[in-house]
Write an enzyme that holds these catalytic residues in place. Structure first.
Site, short mmCIF file in Angstrom:
data_model
loop_
_atom_site.label_atom_id
_atom_site.label_comp_id
_atom_site.label_asym_id
_atom_site.label_seq_id
_atom_site.Cartn_x
_atom_site.Cartn_y
_atom_site.Cartn_z
N HIS A 29 3.47 15.60 -24.69
CA HIS A 29 4.61 16.41 -25.10
C HIS A 29 4.69 17.68 -24.26
O HIS A 29 5.77 18.11 -23.86
CB HIS A 29 4.52 16.74 -26.59
CG HIS A 29 4.64 15.52 -27.45
ND1 HIS A 29 5.77 15.19 -28.12
CD2 HIS A 29 3.76 14.51 -27.68
CE1 HIS A 29 5.60 14.04 -28.76
NE2 HIS A 29 4.38 13.60 -28.51
N ASP A 131 10.68 19.99 -30.23
CA ASP A 131 10.09 18.68 -30.00
C ASP A 131 10.55 17.72 -31.11
O ASP A 131 10.67 18.12 -32.27
CB ASP A 131 8.57 18.85 -30.07
CG ASP A 131 7.80 17.66 -29.57
OD1 ASP A 131 7.07 17.83 -28.60
OD2 ASP A 131 7.92 16.55 -30.16
N1 UDP Z 1 7.33 10.56 -32.15
C1 UDP Z 1 8.43 10.60 -32.87
N2 UDP Z 1 8.43 11.30 -34.02
C2 UDP Z 1 7.36 11.94 -34.46
C3 UDP Z 1 6.19 11.89 -33.71
C4 UDP Z 1 6.21 11.19 -32.54
O1 UDP Z 1 9.44 10.01 -32.51
O2 UDP Z 1 7.45 12.52 -35.54
C5 UDP Z 1 7.43 9.72 -30.99
C6 UDP Z 1 6.93 10.31 -29.71
O3 UDP Z 1 7.89 11.04 -29.03
C7 UDP Z 1 6.63 9.02 -29.01
C8 UDP Z 1 6.01 8.18 -30.08
O4 UDP Z 1 6.61 8.62 -31.26
O5 UDP Z 1 7.79 8.36 -28.67
C9 UDP Z 1 4.53 8.25 -30.11
O6 UDP Z 1 4.16 9.54 -30.45
P1 UDP Z 1 2.94 10.21 -29.77
O7 UDP Z 1 2.96 11.63 -30.05
O8 UDP Z 1 1.75 9.42 -30.14
O9 UDP Z 1 3.31 9.98 -28.26
P2 UDP Z 1 2.39 10.25 -27.05
O10 UDP Z 1 2.19 11.74 -27.05
O11 UDP Z 1 1.14 9.49 -27.28
O12 UDP Z 1 3.20 9.75 -25.93
#
Ligand code: UDP
Ligand code: UDP
Length: 485
Positions: A29, A131
């Protein structure tokens, strides 16, 4: 008259709009937020503040933030000190992934702390960009303060469409506890086997956040996504046309956001110790297009047995390789020696043609290196966008969360290949060395894949060039912010 950048250039009469960026946790992120910060500040002459929640979860994040502000002093830093919410979150969600636990702390802190933070910057904010993981808690705060709130979706447009649609799916299936195949109207079909593991459990910390944030999208003033129209045409179009969910705000596809070269503070220390640039020097010594780069991102470690099979597979494939191994979820906990993880015998045998490291590498530098021919990747979306921007073909091995959805995008766009039955976290299956060796060798010899990946690179370059779809989308977003400031 259609110039998209003229009104954003330095020296224009209007004051630069002050845009506050609010990332959640983890490099997956923070990295795209950094790229957005630099694109807005250096590229579009905006006044940018970046919120940093302290302490960071991983060391990689704290080094990255320090390097960003050293290189771009114009980007203001807003520290958000968190009290000990994490333990509270873990009591409610025992064993929760530390990054998701941090999302939860941020989500609980935001209603109390975000307002004062925004009010205390000295310069009124023209827009807040939150975010996706913080969307449902940030939008109400911004509304109260009368600040427009955009959501930045750091993953694929296809995943965005899935997320936007998922609450509708749940409502239509009586709050389904058993999730089946999900048909996202106009955008994609996500088979049950590709649905992020956690979503099969309605009480999972991730599921609760995911659904709340999905529902909140309609209340945002706009959605930014690190994707581009040409790579995911159906998903982008379906989000914009209202096919996925009616009443969504504007979608700005602004990707792939360009990597920012940062000199990490850790580099200097390591350089003094003489061990920082080994991978750079090593890559420089390899022939063009000869190296397989292997990385499963910053979030998860493979199971020990799978690490050993992967080692044997790389040894058997016969190609040169650069492998970034992760032995623990959070880097601070990753104290084990490589020799213990992989065996000294393996390290000795592959010394001539393999480099294995547990350190952070600057992945974009690796991907743009002429020696690199293939990327064995977990398909975290940042990794996919970086491979796309550099035209490096991907051998997809998604492991969890949105990664199978992204792997599908990779395969459809022609950026690489995906063996769909390869293991997925939570399944016991281990992919054996012979099969890994076979697939790697096949992908290394596949000129058609290399050619298609180069085509994706060219399309990405067109999207972000002056007048390209992503460039125009970002300029349009900035124009709106100017209107609000
Ligand atoms: N994500 C989301 N909503 C949330 C938390 C995460 O849509 O409340 C999304 C995030 O953007 C990604 C996916 O879910 O598409 C996996 O999240 P994670 O944070 O594990 O992504 P990473 O940082 O591992 O790419
Ligand atoms: N990354 C890096 N060096 C590493 C590991 C990761 O530069 O040794 C970067 C990578 O380039 C990407 C980000 O960290 O920008 C990881 O995000 P991604 O979405 O690919 O995967 P995640 O780590 O969130 O699963």
């Amino acid at each position: 008259p259609n110039s998209t950048s003229g009104d954003c250039e330095p020296g224009s009469a209007a004051t630069p709009p002050h845009i506050v960026l609010f990332p959640s946790a983890g490099m997956g992120h923070l990295v795209p937020f950094t790229r957005l910060a630099v694109a807005l500040s250096a590229g579009h002459a905006c006044d940018v503040s970046l919120v940093t929640a302290l302490p960071t979860v991983s060391s990689a994040e704290s080094r990255h933030v320090a390097a960003l502000h050293a290189a771009y002093p114009a980007v203001r830093r807003l520290n958000l000190r968190l009290a000990a919410f994490d333990s509270e979150a873990s009591a409610e969600f025992p064993g929760a992934d530390p990054f998701y636990a941090r999302y939860e702390s941020l989500r609980r802190a935001a209603p109390l702390l975000l307002g004062p933070l925004l009010a205390g910057t000295g310069e009124p904010a023209a827009a807040l960009v939150a975010d996706i993981a913080l969307a449902s808690v940030s939008i109400p705060v911004a509304k109260e303060l009368d600040i427009p709130c955009h959501v930045f979706f750091t993953a694929s447009a296809t995943m965005l469409s899935f997320k936007a649609y998922f609450p509708t799916y749940l409502d239509a299936h009586g709050g389904a506890t058993a999730i089946g195949d999900v048909d996202v109207p106009g955008a994609c079909r996500v088979p049950r086997s590709s649905v992020p593991q956690a979503l099969h459990n309605p009480d999972d910390i991730f599921t609760r956040q995911f659904v709340a944030n999905g529902r909140a999208l309609a209340a945002a003033d706009g959605i930014l996504v690190n994707a581009f129209d040409a790579m995911e045409p159906e998903a982008v179009a379906a989000m914009r046309s209202g096919a996925v969910v009616a009443g969504l705000p504007s979608v700005f596809a602004v990707g792939p956001l360009m990597p920012v070269k940062l000199r990490q503070t850790g580099d200097e220390v390591a350089e003094e110790q003489g061990n920082c640039n080994d991978y750079r020097a090593w890559l420089d010594a390899q022939p063009a297009r000869s190296v397989v780069y292997v990385s499963f991102g910053s979030r998860k470690a493979l199971a020990r047995e799978q690490i050993r099979e992967l080692a044997a597979g790389l040894e058997a494939c016969g190609h040169r390789f650069l492998w970034v191994v992760k032995g623990a979820v959070v880097d601070r906990d990753d104290a084990g020696e490589l020799g213990d993880l992989l065996g000294e015998g393996f390290l000795r045998r592959v010394e001539e043609r393999g480099l294995v490291t547990k350190s952070w590498v600057e992945q974009d530098e690796v991907l743009e290196h002429p020696a690199v021919a293939l990327f064995v990747s977990h398909c975290g979306w940042n990794s996919v966008t970086e491979a796309a921007a550099r035209g490096v073909p991907v051998l997809a091995w998604p492991r969890f969360a949105d990664q199978r959805v992204n792997a599908r995008v990779v395969a459809r766009a022609g950026l690489g290949v995906w063996t769909e039955r390869w293991s997925w976290e939570g399944e016991d299956a281990v992919v054996r060395a012979e099969e890994i060796a076979e697939r790697v060798a096949a992908a290394m010899g596949d000129d058609a894949v290399a050619e298609k990946a180069a085509g994706v690179r060219d399309a990405a370059a067109r999207a972000v060039a002056d007048g390209g779809t992503s460039h125009q989308s970002l300029a349009e977003f900035v124009r709106r912010c100017r209107g609000w400031s």
